[in-house]
Design a protein around this motif. Structure first.
Motif, PDB file in Angstrom:
ATOM      1  N   LEU A 127     111.909  44.659  33.816  1.00  0.00           N
ATOM      2  CA  LEU A 127     110.757  43.678  33.700  1.00  0.00           C
ATOM      3  C   LEU A 127     110.241  42.605  34.709  1.00  0.00           C
ATOM      4  O   LEU A 127     109.242  42.472  34.910  1.00  0.00           O
TER       5      LEU A 127
ATOM      6  N   GLU B 131     109.885  53.196  32.486  1.00  0.00           N
ATOM      7  CA  GLU B 131     109.995  54.066  31.435  1.00  0.00           C
ATOM      8  C   GLU B 131     111.257  55.013  31.840  1.00  0.00           C
ATOM      9  O   GLU B 131     112.127  55.263  31.060  1.00  0.00           O
TER      10      GLU B 131
ATOM     11  N   MET C  94     106.687  42.269  36.309  1.00  0.00           N
ATOM     12  CA  MET C  94     106.052  40.821  36.320  1.00  0.00           C
ATOM     13  C   MET C  94     105.600  40.549  37.816  1.00  0.00           C
ATOM     14  O   MET C  94     104.458  40.014  38.119  1.00  0.00           O
TER      15      MET C  94
ATOM     16  N   ALA D 103      96.489  52.208  27.072  1.00  0.00           N
ATOM     17  CA  ALA D 103      97.139  53.459  27.443  1.00  0.00           C
ATOM     18  C   ALA D 103      97.261  54.227  26.221  1.00  0.00           C
ATOM     19  O   ALA D 103      97.148  55.451  26.176  1.00  0.00           O
TER      20      ALA D 103
ATOM     21  N   ALA E  75      84.827  52.219  30.791  1.00  0.00           N
ATOM     22  CA  ALA E  75      84.346  51.409  29.625  1.00  0.00           C
ATOM     23  C   ALA E  75      82.996  50.896  29.698  1.00  0.00           C
ATOM     24  O   ALA E  75      82.280  50.739  28.716  1.00  0.00           O
TER      25      ALA E  75
ATOM     26  N   MET F  96      84.524  49.500  20.601  1.00  0.00           N
ATOM     27  CA  MET F  96      85.268  50.195  21.487  1.00  0.00           C
ATOM     28  C   MET F  96      86.774  49.784  21.596  1.00  0.00           C
ATOM     29  O   MET F  96      87.094  48.877  22.062  1.00  0.00           O
TER      30      MET F  96
ATOM     31  N   LEU G 175      90.198  43.604  33.436  1.00  0.00           N
ATOM     32  CA  LEU G 175      89.683  44.657  34.313  1.00  0.00           C
ATOM     33  C   LEU G 175      88.128  44.844  33.331  1.00  0.00           C
ATOM     34  O   LEU G 175      86.946  44.991  33.868  1.00  0.00           O
ATOM     35  N   VAL G 176      88.476  45.240  32.126  1.00  0.00           N
ATOM     36  CA  VAL G 176      87.314  45.771  31.202  1.00  0.00           C
ATOM     37  C   VAL G 176      86.247  44.639  31.011  1.00  0.00           C
ATOM     38  O   VAL G 176      85.246  44.770  31.081  1.00  0.00           O
TER      39      VAL G 176
ATOM     40  N   SER H  58      91.718  45.770  23.123  1.00  0.00           N
ATOM     41  CA  SER H  58      92.751  46.430  23.865  1.00  0.00           C
ATOM     42  C   SER H  58      94.188  46.500  23.394  1.00  0.00           C
ATOM     43  O   SER H  58      94.505  45.253  22.666  1.00  0.00           O
TER      44      SER H  58
HETATM   45 CO1  HCB Z   1     104.886  45.994  29.237  1.00  0.00          CO
HETATM   46  N1  HCB Z   1     105.162  47.595  28.313  1.00  0.00           N
HETATM   47  N2  HCB Z   1     106.045  45.201  27.693  1.00  0.00           N
HETATM   48  N3  HCB Z   1     104.730  44.385  30.237  1.00  0.00           N
HETATM   49  N4  HCB Z   1     103.985  47.094  30.447  1.00  0.00           N
HETATM   50  C1  HCB Z   1     104.342  48.835  28.589  1.00  0.00           C
HETATM   51  C2  HCB Z   1     102.897  48.717  28.017  1.00  0.00           C
HETATM   52  C3  HCB Z   1     104.878  50.122  28.103  1.00  0.00           C
HETATM   53  C4  HCB Z   1     104.139  51.349  27.668  1.00  0.00           C
HETATM   54  C5  HCB Z   1     106.174  50.272  29.061  1.00  0.00           C
HETATM   55  C6  HCB Z   1     107.014  51.612  28.600  1.00  0.00           C
HETATM   56  O1  HCB Z   1     107.966  51.437  27.912  1.00  0.00           O
HETATM   57  N5  HCB Z   1     106.738  52.546  29.043  1.00  0.00           N
HETATM   58  C7  HCB Z   1     105.628  49.539  26.890  1.00  0.00           C
HETATM   59  C8  HCB Z   1     105.123  49.699  25.467  1.00  0.00           C
HETATM   60  C9  HCB Z   1     105.628  50.744  24.676  1.00  0.00           C
HETATM   61  C10 HCB Z   1     105.208  51.298  23.659  1.00  0.00           C
HETATM   62  O2  HCB Z   1     104.846  50.621  22.725  1.00  0.00           O
HETATM   63  N6  HCB Z   1     104.846  52.545  23.478  1.00  0.00           N
HETATM   64  C11 HCB Z   1     105.905  48.106  27.248  1.00  0.00           C
HETATM   65  C12 HCB Z   1     106.975  47.092  26.530  1.00  0.00           C
HETATM   66  C13 HCB Z   1     107.830  47.754  25.286  1.00  0.00           C
HETATM   67  C14 HCB Z   1     106.753  45.707  26.815  1.00  0.00           C
HETATM   68  C15 HCB Z   1     107.601  44.637  26.085  1.00  0.00           C
HETATM   69  C16 HCB Z   1     107.974  44.957  24.698  1.00  0.00           C
HETATM   70  C17 HCB Z   1     108.852  44.557  26.785  1.00  0.00           C
HETATM   71  C18 HCB Z   1     110.123  43.596  26.456  1.00  0.00           C
HETATM   72  O3  HCB Z   1     109.767  42.421  26.465  1.00  0.00           O
HETATM   73  N7  HCB Z   1     111.000  44.163  25.968  1.00  0.00           N
HETATM   74  C19 HCB Z   1     106.660  43.240  26.515  1.00  0.00           C
HETATM   75  C20 HCB Z   1     105.677  43.220  25.364  1.00  0.00           C
HETATM   76  C21 HCB Z   1     105.092  41.851  25.343  1.00  0.00           C
HETATM   77  C22 HCB Z   1     104.009  41.667  24.159  1.00  0.00           C
HETATM   78  O4  HCB Z   1     103.076  42.219  24.402  1.00  0.00           O
HETATM   79  N8  HCB Z   1     104.451  41.087  23.180  1.00  0.00           N
HETATM   80  C23 HCB Z   1     106.272  43.670  27.846  1.00  0.00           C
HETATM   81  C24 HCB Z   1     105.980  42.755  28.882  1.00  0.00           C
HETATM   82  C25 HCB Z   1     105.244  43.339  30.066  1.00  0.00           C
HETATM   83  C26 HCB Z   1     104.963  42.212  31.208  1.00  0.00           C
HETATM   84  C27 HCB Z   1     104.620  40.843  30.591  1.00  0.00           C
HETATM   85  C28 HCB Z   1     106.078  42.318  32.084  1.00  0.00           C
HETATM   86  C29 HCB Z   1     103.675  42.914  31.826  1.00  0.00           C
HETATM   87  C30 HCB Z   1     102.264  42.493  31.154  1.00  0.00           C
HETATM   88  C31 HCB Z   1     101.582  41.650  32.169  1.00  0.00           C
HETATM   89  C32 HCB Z   1     100.319  41.397  31.786  1.00  0.00           C
HETATM   90  O5  HCB Z   1      99.647  42.023  31.242  1.00  0.00           O
HETATM   91  N9  HCB Z   1      99.878  40.070  32.379  1.00  0.00           N
HETATM   92  C33 HCB Z   1     103.837  44.528  31.342  1.00  0.00           C
HETATM   93  C34 HCB Z   1     103.286  45.527  32.088  1.00  0.00           C
HETATM   94  C35 HCB Z   1     102.425  45.461  33.299  1.00  0.00           C
HETATM   95  C36 HCB Z   1     103.259  46.844  31.507  1.00  0.00           C
HETATM   96  C37 HCB Z   1     102.722  48.261  32.262  1.00  0.00           C
HETATM   97  C38 HCB Z   1     104.051  48.597  33.270  1.00  0.00           C
HETATM   98  C39 HCB Z   1     101.455  48.337  32.542  1.00  0.00           C
HETATM   99  C40 HCB Z   1     100.405  47.933  31.908  1.00  0.00           C
HETATM  100  C41 HCB Z   1      99.081  47.569  32.736  1.00  0.00           C
HETATM  101  O6  HCB Z   1      98.929  46.385  33.083  1.00  0.00           O
HETATM  102  N10 HCB Z   1      98.529  49.040  33.141  1.00  0.00           N
HETATM  103  C42 HCB Z   1     103.013  49.202  30.842  1.00  0.00           C
HETATM  104  C43 HCB Z   1     103.172  50.550  31.289  1.00  0.00           C
HETATM  105  C44 HCB Z   1     102.040  51.582  30.873  1.00  0.00           C
HETATM  106  O7  HCB Z   1     100.837  51.242  30.479  1.00  0.00           O
HETATM  107  N11 HCB Z   1     102.038  53.109  31.235  1.00  0.00           N
HETATM  108  C45 HCB Z   1     104.183  48.465  30.107  1.00  0.00           C
HETATM  109  C46 HCB Z   1      97.325  48.730  34.059  1.00  0.00           C
HETATM  110  C47 HCB Z   1      96.010  48.361  33.506  1.00  0.00           C
HETATM  111  C48 HCB Z   1      94.968  48.395  34.630  1.00  0.00           C
HETATM  112  O8  HCB Z   1      95.785  49.651  32.471  1.00  0.00           O
HETATM  113  O9  HCB Z   1      96.034  50.687  30.317  1.00  0.00           O
HETATM  114  O10 HCB Z   1      96.242  48.218  30.628  1.00  0.00           O
HETATM  115  P1  HCB Z   1      95.668  49.378  30.902  1.00  0.00           P
HETATM  116  O11 HCB Z   1      94.056  49.438  30.937  1.00  0.00           O
HETATM  117  C49 HCB Z   1      92.931  50.428  31.554  1.00  0.00           C
HETATM  118  C50 HCB Z   1      92.518  51.334  30.456  1.00  0.00           C
HETATM  119  O12 HCB Z   1      93.542  51.372  29.452  1.00  0.00           O
HETATM  120  C51 HCB Z   1      91.268  50.892  29.816  1.00  0.00           C
HETATM  121  O13 HCB Z   1      90.818  50.207  31.066  1.00  0.00           O
HETATM  122  C52 HCB Z   1      91.957  49.761  31.622  1.00  0.00           C
HETATM  123  C53 HCB Z   1      91.496  49.302  33.137  1.00  0.00           C
HETATM  124  O14 HCB Z   1      91.301  50.557  33.929  1.00  0.00           O
HETATM  125  N12 HCB Z   1      91.296  49.877  28.648  1.00  0.00           N
HETATM  126  C54 HCB Z   1      90.153  50.070  27.757  1.00  0.00           C
HETATM  127  C55 HCB Z   1      92.037  48.949  28.565  1.00  0.00           C
HETATM  128  N13 HCB Z   1      91.476  48.224  27.489  1.00  0.00           N
HETATM  129  C56 HCB Z   1      90.275  48.985  27.048  1.00  0.00           C
HETATM  130  C57 HCB Z   1      89.553  48.448  26.176  1.00  0.00           C
HETATM  131  C58 HCB Z   1      88.403  49.503  25.967  1.00  0.00           C
HETATM  132  O15 HCB Z   1      87.662  49.072  24.719  1.00  0.00           O
HETATM  133  C59 HCB Z   1      88.226  50.565  26.528  1.00  0.00           C
HETATM  134  C60 HCB Z   1      89.057  50.683  27.798  1.00  0.00           C
END
Ligand code: HCB
Length: 216
Positions: A62, A56, A66, A185, A207, A181, A111-112, A152
């Motif tokens: 990216l 951010e 990854m 984030a 969760a 559910m 994870l969930v 999610s």
């Molecule tokens: Co990605 N990405 N990303 N990304 N990415 C985010 C999500 C942003 C917030 C980063 C940012 O700009 N600050 C952002 C979204 C902005 C927004 O919309 N507000 C973003 C973007 C923009 C993008 C792309 C569009 C980037 C691009 O291509 N220009 C692209 C999207 C592609 C698409 O989906 N169509 C993209 C791609 C990627 C990867 C591929 C590089 C990679 C994903 C790899 C993968 O998942 N296999 C990635 C990642 C890793 C992230 C961040 C850095 C981390 C996400 C993550 O894994 N968190 C993320 C930044 C962030 O979230 N702050 C960023 C760790 C897990 C453990 O947390 O929140 O997913 P979680 O899950 C928790 C919690 O929420 C809860 O429990 C989980 C476990 O503790 N939970 C639930 C989850 N699901 C639940 C369901 C329930 O019912 C209950 C609880």
């Protein structure tokens, strides 16, 4: 090494994109007596949060995200079987888990899903980028059983799709057949109330607790 130091080491393995070292450090944490849930919530997920903040702030890009995701996967290969072994209860129902259409972020989803499986839910994992039609088809197949829908969304755009999912359930007369559910984030309690879902949760351990509670 103390527990917090070990958790910090796991966190740093993610932050430093240590794909090769992360599995070894995860094993080290387990050998030191840290449980799989603690390793995920107190170490690895903290690292992913830092990576998100750095992205951010345009400090990283990216490819680095990854690589952190790959390091996380390496750790999860070791931790997932341990979570699956820890079955707490059976017969709580079926959890249909998925990532909203247009969204491929699957780390939190997996994870969930794993934690729900470990807590006695039968799992139907639809994966990522799932259209509403697929969700409706799956619910219809399970009609008559206790079903929890677990979606999610990691982007503000895909989060809007959660509202469409609830509306589709209402239109298909399926809303009362399932509990819902949603998490990820950007999801808040306010959003859950606004769209008429049942609950959200902060993390995977939460969760599982929330899921068991709303399925009572
Ligand atoms: Co990605 N990405 N990303 N990304 N990415 C985010 C999500 C942003 C917030 C980063 C940012 O700009 N600050 C952002 C979204 C902005 C927004 O919309 N507000 C973003 C973007 C923009 C993008 C792309 C569009 C980037 C691009 O291509 N220009 C692209 C999207 C592609 C698409 O989906 N169509 C993209 C791609 C990627 C990867 C591929 C590089 C990679 C994903 C790899 C993968 O998942 N296999 C990635 C990642 C890793 C992230 C961040 C850095 C981390 C996400 C993550 O894994 N968190 C993320 C930044 C962030 O979230 N702050 C960023 C760790 C897990 C453990 O947390 O929140 O997913 P979680 O899950 C928790 C919690 O929420 C809860 O429990 C989980 C476990 O503790 N939970 C639930 C989850 N699901 C639940 C369901 C329930 O019912 C209950 C609880």
């Amino acid at each position: 090494m103390g527990n917090q130091e070990m958790l910090d080491k796991l966190r740093d393995a993610i932050v430093n994109q240590d794909i090769n070292g992360c599995a070894g450090i995860t094993q080290e944490a387990l050998d030191a007596g840290i449980g799989p849930v603690e390793a995920i919530e107190g170490g690895l997920s903290v690292g992913m949060k830092i990576i998100g903040d750095k992205f951010e702030a345009a400090e990283i890009y990216l490819p680095q995200i990854m690589m952190s995701a790959k390091a996380m996967n390496a750790a999860m290969e070791i931790l997932t079987p341990l979570l699956a072994d820890a079955k707490a209860g059976e017969g709580v129902g079926t959890a249909i888990t998925f990532v909203q259409e247009g969204d491929i972020h699957d780390i939190g989803h997996r994870l969930v899903t794993t934690m729900l499986g470990a807590n006695g839910f039968k799992i139907v994992d639809l994966g990522v980028d799932v259209p509403n039609d697929d969700i409706m088809d799956e619910i219809k197949k399970l009609e008559g059983s206790k079903v929890l829908l677990v979606g999610s969304a990691l982007m503000t755009t895909s989060m809007l799709g959660q509202k469409d999912t609830v509306e589709a359930l209402v239109e298909e007369n399926l809303r009362n057949s399932v509990k819902i559910m949603f998490g990820g984030a950007p999801v808040s309690d306010g959003w859950i109330a606004e769209i008429g879902a049942d609950a959200t949760a902060e993390n995977a351990a939460d969760a599982a607790r929330v899921a068991l509670d709303i399925m009572k």
